[in-house]
Design a protein around this motif. Structure first.
Motif, PDB file in Angstrom:
ATOM      1  N   ALA A  23      -2.583 -38.894  16.311  1.00  0.00           N
ATOM      2  CA  ALA A  23      -1.848 -38.682  15.066  1.00  0.00           C
ATOM      3  C   ALA A  23      -0.377 -38.441  15.337  1.00  0.00           C
ATOM      4  O   ALA A  23       0.476 -38.842  14.557  1.00  0.00           O
ATOM      5  CB  ALA A  23      -2.445 -37.505  14.297  1.00  0.00           C
ATOM      6  N   ALA A  24      -0.062 -37.805  16.430  1.00  0.00           N
ATOM      7  CA  ALA A  24       1.336 -37.518  16.750  1.00  0.00           C
ATOM      8  C   ALA A  24       2.064 -38.770  17.222  1.00  0.00           C
ATOM      9  O   ALA A  24       3.264 -38.914  17.016  1.00  0.00           O
ATOM     10  CB  ALA A  24       1.410 -36.440  17.810  1.00  0.00           C
ATOM     11  N   THR A  25       1.379 -39.691  17.866  1.00  0.00           N
ATOM     12  CA  THR A  25       2.045 -40.882  18.383  1.00  0.00           C
ATOM     13  C   THR A  25       2.231 -41.944  17.315  1.00  0.00           C
ATOM     14  O   THR A  25       3.094 -42.786  17.447  1.00  0.00           O
ATOM     15  CB  THR A  25       1.256 -41.478  19.556  1.00  0.00           C
ATOM     16  N   LEU A  26       1.443 -41.927  16.254  1.00  0.00           N
ATOM     17  CA  LEU A  26       1.547 -42.931  15.199  1.00  0.00           C
ATOM     18  C   LEU A  26       2.119 -42.292  13.939  1.00  0.00           C
ATOM     19  O   LEU A  26       1.388 -41.885  13.049  1.00  0.00           O
ATOM     20  CB  LEU A  26       0.187 -43.549  14.886  1.00  0.00           C
ATOM     21  N   ASP A  27       3.435 -42.184  13.885  1.00  0.00           N
ATOM     22  CA  ASP A  27       4.084 -41.617  12.712  1.00  0.00           C
ATOM     23  C   ASP A  27       5.003 -42.679  12.115  1.00  0.00           C
ATOM     24  O   ASP A  27       6.150 -42.820  12.527  1.00  0.00           O
ATOM     25  CB  ASP A  27       4.873 -40.371  13.095  1.00  0.00           C
ATOM     26  N   PRO A  28       4.504 -43.474  11.163  1.00  0.00           N
ATOM     27  CA  PRO A  28       5.311 -44.582  10.636  1.00  0.00           C
ATOM     28  C   PRO A  28       6.534 -44.132   9.853  1.00  0.00           C
ATOM     29  O   PRO A  28       7.522 -44.849   9.804  1.00  0.00           O
ATOM     30  CB  PRO A  28       4.336 -45.352   9.748  1.00  0.00           C
ATOM     31  N   THR A  29       6.492 -42.958   9.260  1.00  0.00           N
ATOM     32  CA  THR A  29       7.655 -42.533   8.482  1.00  0.00           C
ATOM     33  C   THR A  29       8.855 -42.256   9.370  1.00  0.00           C
ATOM     34  O   THR A  29       9.982 -42.606   9.017  1.00  0.00           O
ATOM     35  CB  THR A  29       7.328 -41.278   7.657  1.00  0.00           C
ATOM     36  N   SER A  30       8.623 -41.657  10.517  1.00  0.00           N
ATOM     37  CA  SER A  30       9.757 -41.401  11.409  1.00  0.00           C
ATOM     38  C   SER A  30      10.267 -42.694  12.021  1.00  0.00           C
ATOM     39  O   SER A  30      11.477 -42.857  12.210  1.00  0.00           O
ATOM     40  CB  SER A  30       9.377 -40.403  12.500  1.00  0.00           C
ATOM     41  N   VAL A  31       9.362 -43.624  12.323  1.00  0.00           N
ATOM     42  CA  VAL A  31       9.795 -44.909  12.880  1.00  0.00           C
ATOM     43  C   VAL A  31      10.608 -45.680  11.848  1.00  0.00           C
ATOM     44  O   VAL A  31      11.695 -46.199  12.160  1.00  0.00           O
ATOM     45  CB  VAL A  31       8.570 -45.736  13.342  1.00  0.00           C
ATOM     46  N   LEU A  32      10.123 -45.752  10.616  1.00  0.00           N
ATOM     47  CA  LEU A  32      10.845 -46.480   9.573  1.00  0.00           C
ATOM     48  C   LEU A  32      12.167 -45.817   9.221  1.00  0.00           C
ATOM     49  O   LEU A  32      13.160 -46.509   8.998  1.00  0.00           O
ATOM     50  CB  LEU A  32       9.975 -46.604   8.315  1.00  0.00           C
ATOM     51  N   SER A  33      12.187 -44.489   9.189  1.00  0.00           N
ATOM     52  CA  SER A  33      13.448 -43.827   8.880  1.00  0.00           C
ATOM     53  C   SER A  33      14.465 -44.033   9.994  1.00  0.00           C
ATOM     54  O   SER A  33      15.661 -44.174   9.719  1.00  0.00           O
ATOM     55  CB  SER A  33      13.224 -42.340   8.621  1.00  0.00           C
ATOM     56  N   ASP A  34      14.014 -44.071  11.236  1.00  0.00           N
ATOM     57  CA  ASP A  34      14.936 -44.356  12.339  1.00  0.00           C
ATOM     58  C   ASP A  34      15.464 -45.778  12.259  1.00  0.00           C
ATOM     59  O   ASP A  34      16.660 -46.022  12.442  1.00  0.00           O
ATOM     60  CB  ASP A  34      14.245 -44.142  13.685  1.00  0.00           C
ATOM     61  N   VAL A  35      14.584 -46.729  11.969  1.00  0.00           N
ATOM     62  CA  VAL A  35      15.006 -48.133  11.893  1.00  0.00           C
ATOM     63  C   VAL A  35      15.972 -48.338  10.728  1.00  0.00           C
ATOM     64  O   VAL A  35      17.049 -48.923  10.896  1.00  0.00           O
ATOM     65  CB  VAL A  35      13.778 -49.064  11.760  1.00  0.00           C
ATOM     66  N   PHE A  36      15.600 -47.859   9.536  1.00  0.00           N
ATOM     67  CA  PHE A  36      16.471 -48.045   8.375  1.00  0.00           C
ATOM     68  C   PHE A  36      17.770 -47.260   8.515  1.00  0.00           C
ATOM     69  O   PHE A  36      18.823 -47.711   8.076  1.00  0.00           O
ATOM     70  CB  PHE A  36      15.757 -47.663   7.081  1.00  0.00           C
ATOM     71  N   GLY A  37      17.708 -46.097   9.139  1.00  0.00           N
ATOM     72  CA  GLY A  37      18.916 -45.326   9.372  1.00  0.00           C
ATOM     73  C   GLY A  37      19.876 -46.035  10.300  1.00  0.00           C
ATOM     74  O   GLY A  37      21.092 -46.031  10.094  1.00  0.00           O
ATOM     75  N   ASN A  38      19.329 -46.672  11.330  1.00  0.00           N
ATOM     76  CA  ASN A  38      20.180 -47.420  12.258  1.00  0.00           C
ATOM     77  C   ASN A  38      20.736 -48.685  11.619  1.00  0.00           C
ATOM     78  O   ASN A  38      21.876 -49.070  11.880  1.00  0.00           O
ATOM     79  CB  ASN A  38      19.410 -47.765  13.529  1.00  0.00           C
ATOM     80  N   VAL A  39      19.946 -49.357  10.784  1.00  0.00           N
ATOM     81  CA  VAL A  39      20.422 -50.582  10.131  1.00  0.00           C
ATOM     82  C   VAL A  39      21.500 -50.252   9.108  1.00  0.00           C
ATOM     83  O   VAL A  39      22.525 -50.938   9.025  1.00  0.00           O
ATOM     84  CB  VAL A  39      19.246 -51.339   9.472  1.00  0.00           C
ATOM     85  N   ILE A  40      21.279 -49.212   8.326  1.00  0.00           N
ATOM     86  CA  ILE A  40      22.251 -48.845   7.296  1.00  0.00           C
ATOM     87  C   ILE A  40      23.552 -48.358   7.923  1.00  0.00           C
ATOM     88  O   ILE A  40      24.637 -48.619   7.408  1.00  0.00           O
ATOM     89  CB  ILE A  40      21.648 -47.791   6.348  1.00  0.00           C
ATOM     90  N   GLY A  41      23.470 -47.708   9.052  1.00  0.00           N
ATOM     91  CA  GLY A  41      24.661 -47.196   9.700  1.00  0.00           C
ATOM     92  C   GLY A  41      25.369 -48.193  10.589  1.00  0.00           C
ATOM     93  O   GLY A  41      26.375 -47.871  11.209  1.00  0.00           O
ATOM     94  N   SER A  42      24.880 -49.415  10.669  1.00  0.00           N
ATOM     95  CA  SER A  42      25.482 -50.408  11.557  1.00  0.00           C
ATOM     96  C   SER A  42      26.052 -51.567  10.741  1.00  0.00           C
ATOM     97  O   SER A  42      25.776 -51.702   9.553  1.00  0.00           O
ATOM     98  CB  SER A  42      24.425 -50.929  12.532  1.00  0.00           C
ATOM     99  N   PRO A  43      26.819 -52.433  11.378  1.00  0.00           N
ATOM    100  CA  PRO A  43      27.327 -53.620  10.675  1.00  0.00           C
ATOM    101  C   PRO A  43      26.225 -54.618  10.288  1.00  0.00           C
ATOM    102  O   PRO A  43      26.478 -55.558   9.549  1.00  0.00           O
ATOM    103  CB  PRO A  43      28.284 -54.261  11.674  1.00  0.00           C
ATOM    104  N   LEU A  44      25.021 -54.406  10.779  1.00  0.00           N
ATOM    105  CA  LEU A  44      23.909 -55.302  10.432  1.00  0.00           C
ATOM    106  C   LEU A  44      23.574 -55.256   8.948  1.00  0.00           C
ATOM    107  O   LEU A  44      22.988 -56.198   8.416  1.00  0.00           O
ATOM    108  CB  LEU A  44      22.679 -54.913  11.257  1.00  0.00           C
ATOM    109  N   ILE A  45      23.979 -54.210   8.254  1.00  0.00           N
ATOM    110  CA  ILE A  45      23.720 -54.095   6.819  1.00  0.00           C
ATOM    111  C   ILE A  45      24.425 -55.212   6.044  1.00  0.00           C
ATOM    112  O   ILE A  45      24.001 -55.583   4.949  1.00  0.00           O
ATOM    113  CB  ILE A  45      24.126 -52.700   6.296  1.00  0.00           C
ATOM    114  N   LEU A  46      25.483 -55.787   6.607  1.00  0.00           N
ATOM    115  CA  LEU A  46      26.175 -56.897   5.944  1.00  0.00           C
ATOM    116  C   LEU A  46      25.309 -58.142   5.856  1.00  0.00           C
ATOM    117  O   LEU A  46      25.553 -59.019   5.026  1.00  0.00           O
ATOM    118  CB  LEU A  46      27.474 -57.215   6.683  1.00  0.00           C
ATOM    119  N   ALA A  47      24.304 -58.234   6.701  1.00  0.00           N
ATOM    120  CA  ALA A  47      23.406 -59.389   6.663  1.00  0.00           C
ATOM    121  C   ALA A  47      22.530 -59.393   5.416  1.00  0.00           C
ATOM    122  O   ALA A  47      22.092 -60.454   4.976  1.00  0.00           O
ATOM    123  CB  ALA A  47      22.529 -59.415   7.912  1.00  0.00           C
ATOM    124  N   VAL A  48      22.293 -58.242   4.821  1.00  0.00           N
ATOM    125  CA  VAL A  48      21.411 -58.166   3.647  1.00  0.00           C
ATOM    126  C   VAL A  48      21.977 -58.947   2.464  1.00  0.00           C
ATOM    127  O   VAL A  48      21.287 -59.830   1.922  1.00  0.00           O
ATOM    128  CB  VAL A  48      21.122 -56.695   3.286  1.00  0.00           C
TER     129      VAL A  48
END
Length: 75
Positions: A23-48
């Motif tokens: 249960a501790a190794t499979l936490d999709p909310t933390s993985v998704l928040s890290d991914v979306f946080g990195n995308v939103i904070g980077s220039p990659l957001i311009l691709a959207v």
């Protein structure tokens, strides 16, 4: 450095059960928040908006071409 310090696992305590470990190794909310946080904070957001605009332009071009009636030559 001692040999037992060379490889350390975060959940290697003997008191943790296998259910807690899985249960501790499979936490999709933390993985998704890290991914979306990195995308939103980077220039990659311009691709959207660029990809969205290309998709809309592609759909418009598809509908124009698919509904076009070619002129038939009358002999």
């Amino acid at each position: 450095m001692a040999p037992d310090e060379a490889i350390s696992f975060p959940f290697s305590t003997p008191s943790s059960s296998s259910l807690e470990l899985s249960a501790a190794t499979l936490d999709p909310t933390s993985v998704l928040s890290d991914v979306f946080g990195n995308v939103i904070g980077s220039p990659l957001i311009l691709a959207v908006p660029i990809v969205a605009a290309l998709a809309v332009a592609g759909l418009i071009a598809f509908f124009i071409v698919s509904y076009a009636n070619p002129e038939v030559d009358d002999d």
